[in-house]
Write a protein that holds these residues in place. Structure first.
Motif, PDB file in Angstrom:
ATOM      1  N   LYS A 186       7.894 -21.872 -35.576  1.00  0.00           N
ATOM      2  CA  LYS A 186       7.381 -22.222 -36.871  1.00  0.00           C
ATOM      3  C   LYS A 186       8.342 -21.903 -37.995  1.00  0.00           C
ATOM      4  CE  LYS A 186       4.046 -20.345 -38.607  1.00  0.00           C
ATOM      5  NZ  LYS A 186       4.935 -19.447 -39.388  1.00  0.00           N
ATOM      6  N   TYR A 187       8.778 -23.061 -38.791  1.00  0.00           N
ATOM      7  CA  TYR A 187       9.824 -22.592 -39.873  1.00  0.00           C
ATOM      8  C   TYR A 187       9.297 -22.943 -41.304  1.00  0.00           C
ATOM      9  CZ  TYR A 187      13.833 -23.215 -43.085  1.00  0.00           C
ATOM     10  OH  TYR A 187      14.577 -22.929 -44.028  1.00  0.00           O
TER      11      TYR A 187
ATOM     12  N   ARG B 202       9.877 -18.337 -37.003  1.00  0.00           N
ATOM     13  CA  ARG B 202       8.849 -17.349 -36.379  1.00  0.00           C
ATOM     14  C   ARG B 202       8.516 -17.957 -34.945  1.00  0.00           C
ATOM     15  NH1 ARG B 202       7.161 -12.849 -39.776  1.00  0.00           N
ATOM     16  NH2 ARG B 202       8.567 -13.172 -41.791  1.00  0.00           N
ATOM     17  N   GLN B 203       8.514 -16.928 -34.049  1.00  0.00           N
ATOM     18  CA  GLN B 203       8.270 -17.389 -32.568  1.00  0.00           C
ATOM     19  C   GLN B 203       6.966 -16.933 -32.149  1.00  0.00           C
ATOM     20  OE1 GLN B 203      11.618 -16.198 -30.235  1.00  0.00           O
ATOM     21  NE2 GLN B 203      12.673 -15.686 -32.187  1.00  0.00           N
ATOM     22  N   GLY B 204       6.281 -17.742 -31.190  1.00  0.00           N
ATOM     23  CA  GLY B 204       5.020 -17.487 -30.773  1.00  0.00           C
ATOM     24  C   GLY B 204       4.754 -18.262 -29.260  1.00  0.00           C
ATOM     25  N   ARG B 205       3.630 -17.973 -28.821  1.00  0.00           N
ATOM     26  CA  ARG B 205       3.289 -18.785 -27.610  1.00  0.00           C
ATOM     27  C   ARG B 205       1.847 -19.180 -27.726  1.00  0.00           C
ATOM     28  NH1 ARG B 205       0.811 -16.394 -23.269  1.00  0.00           N
ATOM     29  NH2 ARG B 205       1.173 -14.356 -23.944  1.00  0.00           N
TER      30      ARG B 205
ATOM     31  N   LEU C 285       4.761 -27.012 -39.316  1.00  0.00           N
ATOM     32  CA  LEU C 285       4.630 -27.622 -37.906  1.00  0.00           C
ATOM     33  C   LEU C 285       4.997 -26.567 -36.963  1.00  0.00           C
ATOM     34  CD1 LEU C 285       5.885 -31.098 -38.304  1.00  0.00           C
ATOM     35  CD2 LEU C 285       3.515 -30.381 -38.360  1.00  0.00           C
ATOM     36  N   LEU C 286       4.214 -26.768 -35.816  1.00  0.00           N
ATOM     37  CA  LEU C 286       4.688 -25.841 -34.736  1.00  0.00           C
ATOM     38  C   LEU C 286       5.411 -26.836 -33.710  1.00  0.00           C
ATOM     39  CD1 LEU C 286       2.443 -24.133 -35.971  1.00  0.00           C
ATOM     40  CD2 LEU C 286       1.566 -23.713 -33.545  1.00  0.00           C
ATOM     41  N   ILE C 287       6.472 -26.151 -33.184  1.00  0.00           N
ATOM     42  CA  ILE C 287       7.481 -26.943 -32.427  1.00  0.00           C
ATOM     43  C   ILE C 287       7.562 -26.283 -31.019  1.00  0.00           C
ATOM     44  CG2 ILE C 287      10.023 -27.919 -32.035  1.00  0.00           C
ATOM     45  CD1 ILE C 287       8.679 -28.897 -34.735  1.00  0.00           C
ATOM     46  N   ASP C 288       7.115 -26.934 -30.084  1.00  0.00           N
ATOM     47  CA  ASP C 288       7.170 -26.686 -28.820  1.00  0.00           C
ATOM     48  C   ASP C 288       8.696 -26.851 -28.146  1.00  0.00           C
ATOM     49  OD1 ASP C 288       7.502 -26.828 -26.100  1.00  0.00           O
ATOM     50  OD2 ASP C 288       5.384 -27.618 -25.787  1.00  0.00           O
TER      51      ASP C 288
END
Length: 246
Positions: free
Chosen positions: A156-157, A164-167, A198-201
């Motif tokens: 997410k930016y 930021r990084q996540g799962r 937005l969350l990017i896969d």
């Protein structure tokens, strides 16, 4: 999806800070899309961070912390919870330039039962000639739109929080309306003001969800999590607002 604004105004890229005029609360610009019927460009962000805080208390355990409490939908709601707000004259501004950039077209507001089905907003640019590209900083490729998947690594930016990084650990069984994410490094997945990003896969190279806020003490996969980050699936919002990729 587009992320670059008209050169005559602020550069309206994904992650730029927005707020509703008269409100102290900040959101992030998620991305640009087109309305299916007219082809007109609209930006997508979160709904509950817009407007002044109402006086109603939150439903226990059902609303992300850190923003105003959403009210139930008015009697004029439709089945999807999308409310046409054009007559209300609501405007979004760019926080750092204090420039009016878009007018709210429709919102998918909060419901108490079941809670939080959409929690999103689309707004039309002030300049009807608004144009952009399909970029999403800082990834070097153009993300498509896809459904969120459990186990996927996402980023997410935003202007406020950077990358930021996540799962994804859960896509709810309640019609798939909530995506839950855990951080995958030593930083929280979000900071204040990033709602709407937005969350990017990364593996699918796709935008999959709209971030709405953090949730606390949530049980997922036989574990009690002190904090998780909640998002709405992007395909759900695309259908509810009748949007197409830019």
């Amino acid at each position: 999806m587009s992320t670059r604004g008209d050169r005559r105004g602020p550069r309206l890229i994904a992650g730029e800070p927005l707020s509703e005029e008269g409100s102290p609360y900040e959101t992030s610009l998620g991305g640009w899309f087109r309305q299916r019927g007219s082809g007109a460009p609209v930006l997508l962000t979160v709904e509950h961070r817009l407007g002044p805080p109402p006086l109603l208390p939150p439903a226990p355990g059902t609303f992300p912390m850190g923003g105003p409490v959403p009210q139930p939908l008015p009697d004029s709601r439709d089945e999807d919870g999308v409310v046409d707000r054009r007559a209300e004259g609501r405007w979004l501004r760019h926080v750092t330039t204090d420039t009016r950039v878009a007018q709210v077209v429709a919102t998918g507001a909060w419901r108490w039962n079941p809670p939080g089905l959409l929690d999103a907003c689309i707004a039309a640019p002030v300049d009807p000639e608004e144009r952009g590209t399909d970029e999403y900083p800082p990834v070097p490729w153009v993300p498509r739109v896809a459904a969120p998947r459990v186990g996927s690594s996402v980023v997410k930016y935003s202007y406020r929080g950077g990358l930021r990084q996540g799962r994804i650990i859960s896509v709810s069984e309640n019609d798939g309306r909530e995506v839950l994410v855990t951080a995958t490094d030593d930083r929280p997945f979000s900071v204040a003001g990033e709602e709407g990003a937005l969350l990017i896969d990364l593996e699918a190279r796709a935008a999959v969800a709209l971030y709405v806020g953090d949730v606390h003490m949530r049980g997922v996969n036989e574990r009690q999590w002190a904090v998780l980050w909640s998002a709405r699936p992007l395909p759900l919002l695309m259908d509810a607002f009748q949007l197409a990729p830019f």
